[in-house]
Design an enzyme around this catalytic site. Sequence first.
Site, PDB file in Angstrom:
ATOM      1  N   CYS A  52       0.837  -1.207   0.000  1.00  0.00           N
ATOM      2  CA  CYS A  52       0.000   0.000   0.000  1.00  0.00           C
ATOM      3  C   CYS A  52       0.875   1.262   0.000  1.00  0.00           C
ATOM      4  O   CYS A  52       1.545   1.537  -0.996  1.00  0.00           O
ATOM      5  CB  CYS A  52      -0.951  -0.050   1.201  1.00  0.00           C
ATOM      6  SG  CYS A  52      -2.278   1.139   1.087  1.00  0.00           S
TER       7      CYS A  52
ATOM      8  N   GLU B  67      -1.873  -8.983   4.291  1.00  0.00           N
ATOM      9  CA  GLU B  67      -1.881  -9.407   5.699  1.00  0.00           C
ATOM     10  C   GLU B  67      -3.275  -9.650   6.249  1.00  0.00           C
ATOM     11  O   GLU B  67      -3.430 -10.297   7.284  1.00  0.00           O
ATOM     12  CB  GLU B  67      -1.134  -8.386   6.564  1.00  0.00           C
ATOM     13  CG  GLU B  67      -1.777  -7.006   6.690  1.00  0.00           C
ATOM     14  CD  GLU B  67      -1.459  -6.058   5.523  1.00  0.00           C
ATOM     15  OE1 GLU B  67      -1.041  -6.543   4.454  1.00  0.00           O
ATOM     16  OE2 GLU B  67      -1.658  -4.841   5.686  1.00  0.00           O
TER      17      GLU B  67
ATOM     18  N   HIS C  61      -3.835  -5.387   0.615  1.00  0.00           N
ATOM     19  CA  HIS C  61      -3.254  -5.796   1.904  1.00  0.00           C
ATOM     20  C   HIS C  61      -3.186  -7.317   2.038  1.00  0.00           C
ATOM     21  O   HIS C  61      -4.180  -7.944   2.395  1.00  0.00           O
ATOM     22  CB  HIS C  61      -4.079  -5.200   3.045  1.00  0.00           C
ATOM     23  CG  HIS C  61      -3.890  -3.727   3.162  1.00  0.00           C
ATOM     24  ND1 HIS C  61      -2.899  -3.162   3.935  1.00  0.00           N
ATOM     25  CD2 HIS C  61      -4.527  -2.698   2.562  1.00  0.00           C
ATOM     26  CE1 HIS C  61      -2.939  -1.857   3.814  1.00  0.00           C
ATOM     27  NE2 HIS C  61      -3.921  -1.534   2.998  1.00  0.00           N
TER      28      HIS C  61
END
Length: 512
Positions: free
Chosen positions: A82, A170, A168
């Site tokens: 990002c 994660e 993202h």
Amino acid sequence: MIKGGVAILDFGSQYSQLIARRVRELGVYCELLPGNCQWSDIEKLTPGAIILAGSPYSVYGADSPIPPVEVFSTELPVLGVCYGMQLLAHNTGGKVEGGFHREYGPALLNTKKSQLFSEIESGQQAWMSHGDRVTRVPSGYTIVASTDLLPIAAMENHSLKRYGVQFHPEVNHTVFGAKLLKQFLFDIAKLKPNWDMKYFSTQAIQFIKEELGDKGKVILGLSGGVDSSVVAALLHRAVPNRFVPIFVDNGLLRAGERQEVEKTFGEHFGMDLITVDGEDRFLNELAGVSDPEKKRKIIGRVFIELFEEAANSIPDVTHLAQGTLYPDVIESVSFKGPSATIKSHHNVGGLPERMNLKLLEPLRELFKDEVRELGRELGLSNLMVSRHPFPGPGLAVRILGPITREDRDLLQKVDKVFIDYLLEKNLYDEIWQAFSVLLPIRTVGVMGDERTYDRVVALRAVTSTDGMTADWYRMDPEHMAAVSSRIVNRVNGVSRIVYDISSKPPGTIEWE
Ligand code: XMP
């Protein structure tokens, strides 16, 4: 720091910690550093790769955090997530632009054959959360993923080992996120798994031995909660004859808790446990007090007095151990500067200074789930390591209004029925924290042919990840009915049960 791990640069995103957890779940050691740290801070960690995390800032902002320039020329592999991808683009000849509508939520990702996506099928869901975007990649980079709304969703320059993703990986909503991180860590950066709790405990034991040297003792405030229990198990393994856990029974614990602690740590492990019987002191000082903050202050003060008295009775103490965890440490080293520092409930009120003790915080590199795993590794029972959190002031903040022994006994009985029910029905682990609250009111009821005028108990069960926010647990009405009837049938003096359906915010988890 373990060599060959990952340095994760934090620029203030809510997801930075999550990246660290994912990397560790893949068996690779990592540490978070403030994004605006010095290059020498990164070098000290001897990492094998760098991840630039996200940020609420824009790369164009006047006060946006900027990493050391060496990050853009290092030979180490770099993954930008990002804001991290935008930093790579902005600083190496690409272009980042704002002014588009904010993209937040799921998006289907079209991927191209590339290093980053070689194991990942095109067309899967990724999670977006960004305002700015890369509109031109730096020379030497190729665009390797896009979505319907976002032409450049990922880029890479394999010869420089530079990779950027706008989404993202994660968060769990990016369904292939773990695969992508795995690809970066093992196939691209060629890192080796170097992190598990067996390895950690060997290292930590070595560290504790060295820290203590050849004389002196270490003490610990053992509460029966997960963190202090795991510290106890670790210290006992490292320096069994020089470790003294101190357990203060304040008379406001859960039913049977003191016996459980004595059995586990005193009998099973054979530790030199000191139990301080503080019930009378605490309950006498609390008599007639109904203000929750006053209750907390009294409990805090008496705890310190009794703990210090016990500590003073032990000769040659040099260290005080604490169960500080990594999220507390991260909070105090964030790039925004030290914030609330270490949470105050970990500190035994100025004791280290007064007694001239050094602090020992052997869990300060670990996340909560790692602490649980370490506990299992060290021989603690599953029940012990998966226990719900319990507040320091204990039942004092769950008996609304002034505290009496009768009310304490009543609440202990009710809570035991509630918690035993959750364990029996395998609901306990679905819930982050569950407990009962004794309300200072009576209501009319009827039992048999008799009219009753008895107490009301509120049951609270919440789901949460860290206690900062929480939602009420959607308990099946059949379970509610069963547990309510068990409580009323088994505990005299209670005729009405209510279930708390408040979330946090606006409520808090505790009632006081
Ligand atoms: P609240 O009620 O603030 O609770 O939403 C969040 C978490 O903190 C625990 N809690 C405390 N823990 N001392 C503690 O050690 C306290 O005074 C205290 N007050 C709340 C609470 O049980 C929940 O897990």
